[in-house]
Design a protein around this motif. Sequence first.
Motif: not given
Length: 143
Positions: A88-100
Amino acid sequence: MYRHLYPRYQIFAAALARDAFHQALEEPGITILAGFQGKQLVSACTLIVIPNATWAGKPAALIENVVTHSDHRQKGHAGKVVNCAVRLAWRVDCIKVLVLGGFNDPAVLGLCAAAGFDQTRYGFELRRDTQPAPARRREALRA
């Protein structure tokens, strides 16, 4: 599910939990993903898409509150909701995905590695002793 995420912490009132959940659903950029086995909720996570003034305005994403019901762990449920959040993050064109997360926990490390995450940065956290009630949080953010 909160009991399965933080079993040693006190559970707050159901009405407050409901209010916080509905408030999160109303926020633009927040998506709560849920995994079911039959009709039972077994896993969930929250995806937060954050507007970004860098990287040509492409947003960043944060995955939070990954949880699996304790009776359904080690069966791939968390991996499925995390992978769905990443897609879903890639679908909305996010540059990165972070997990804490609890990076001293081997299960968390394994989940993140299996989902394709690299441990490239350090996360820092600053917590308050008390948090405002959900209804007051939005007002505090506007101030």
